[in-house]
Enzyme design. Structure first.
Site: not given
Ligand code: GLU
Length: 432
Positions: A200-204
């Site tokens: 997901s976006k949280r990890f880049g």
């Protein structure tokens, strides 16, 4: 049997790296077997589909080196085909109208199918009772359109993400109701992030486009995604795309979720950058600089190749040229406050930089050897450790405390720019 696979993205978002891997596995399998790769755009949900995302799908597939043998085929243009198939089921009494849509009631029984990765999977149809074929707005459901298309397009192998594994028994019921032969199924694992949850976006970055823009080379990106959950054996990590096609074996894809490892991708990318011939690397870097307006259209190619050679071992991604090496193209460079405070704001620094400036001004040939000799000579004369002069000069010329080899960088910048920057640094050093 003729091998035919399809990749069936919905243009409702940018192409995700997980989908990219699904596309690649389909591609490797098809090319390895001498089969055909079909691109099908699943755009029946017109409200969520967006032409921007369609463009993104095309650009991403091109980046991945995938050229469809057939398609793009748009589901939105196949309404008549779905209606005709549904009509058959209505006529035979298998399907019926229900709340404005059309459904297929399903008698309770067990459905078993063999997945090429997961083995036999058995599901009780009591779980779903009936299947919606057409929604009340007249558009087909994903499962129905997918089955009709896979059958009519003579798809031999359905290779898709294992988030669809629960749809497959439903699709098998539909194949049987329609009297179509079943394809083989392979559900490949999703890609998860460091937290083991879906990437997901949280990890880049999660879309192919973001990796392309950051300057991952397509070969490195393809190599990385291919070896995420599959290995050609022999502990190889560096496998260029042509070889991936030769070596690919669907049966050896691991069924556990694949964990995305940014550091490994970065490492692989830097390896590919190191192997890129200098003229090619110079060209790739120049494209980015031109787009930024940091190079004139008639830039000096020989000079750009020297830049490429200097940076080749230092680049993690191509965009590092913009993020880390702007000093080569921007005048004046951005001076990092910390570097200025640490290396320029000391007694005597301004004086020494002025002296160096004057000596460099008299240098007949402003090349790496000459610049180095003058700088080291001055340090020795002033009984300084070389680094005590080199650090301030580095900050003066690059604005930063870390840079590519200094003397080569100075030679690349040329006399006029270096002298101007030394002047500027003298004022910075003396403005306390
Ligand atoms: N449009 C579906 C998706 O993007 C396709 C699934 C399939 O391959 O059947 O998830």
């Amino acid at each position: 049997m003729t091998i035919r696979v399809r990749f069936a993205p919905s243009p409702t978002g940018k192409l995700h790296v997980g989908s990219a891997r699904t596309a690649l596995f389909n591609w490797f399998f098809a090319k390895h077997e001498g089969g055909a790769f079909i691109l099908r755009i699943e755009d029946t949900d017109q409200k969520r589909s967006n032409p921007e995302f369609l463009k993104d799908i095309y650009a991403s597939l091109e980046f991945l080196g995938i050229r469809a043998d057939e398609g793009p085929i748009f589901q939105s243009q196949r309404q008549a085909i779905y209606r005709e198939q549904v009509q058959r089921l209505l006529a035979s009494g298998a399907a019926k109208e229900h709340e404005g849509g059309i459904i297929l009631p399903v008698a309770p029984r067990q459905v078993t199918f063999r997945d090429l990765l997961h083995g036999d999977i058995t599901v009780d149809t009591a779980l779903f009772e009936s299947l919606v074929l057409m929604k009340s707005d007249g558009t087909p459901t994903y499962n129905f359109a997918c089955v009709v298309d896979d059958a009519l397009m003579r798809v031999s192998h359905v290779i898709r993400g294992d988030d669809h594994i629960a749809n497959t028994p439903k699709q098998i019921v539909l194949y049987e109701a329609l009297g179509f032969a079943l394809p083989a199924f392979a559900h490949i694992p999703l890609i998860v992030g460091a937290d083991r949850a879906r990437l997901s976006k949280r990890f880049g970055a999660t879309s192919v486009d973001e990796y392309r823009q950051a300057g991952y080379l397509p070969e490195a990106f393809i190599n990385y995604l291919a070896l995420l959950g599959w290995a050609p054996g022999g502990n190889r990590e560096f496998v260029p795309p042509e070889e991936l096609v030769q070596l690919f074996d669907l049966a050896k894809v691991r069924k556990a979720a694949a964990q995305f490892d940014q550091r490994k991708l970065d490492w692989l990318n830097s390896q590919y950058i190191k192997q890129t011939p200098i003229p090619k690397l110079a060209e790739l870097l120049a494209q980015r600089l031109l787009a930024k307006g940091w190079l004139p259209p008639d830039y000096d190619r020989a000079w750009m190749e020297r830049v490429a050679a200097l940076l080749q071992d230092r680049l993690r991604v191509l965009e590092d040229i913009i993020d880390e090496h702007a000093f080569l193209f921007q005048d004046p460079p951005a001076y990092q406050d910390e570097a200025v405070a640490q290396f320029l704001r000391h007694d005597g620094v301004g004086h020494r930089l002025r002296e160096l400036r004057d000596r460099l001004d008299r240098l007949p040939a402003f090349d790496t050897t000459g610049v180095e000799a003058v700088t080291r000579g001055l340090a020795a004369e002033q009984q300084l450790a070389p680094k005590d002069l080199i650090h301030p000069v580095r900050v003066a010329v690059t604005g930063r405390s870390v840079s590519p080899p200094l003397f080569e960088s100075m030679a690349l910048l040329g006399k006029a720019r270096v002298l101007r920057r030394l002047d500027q640094a003298v004022s910075l050093a003396e403005s306390r």
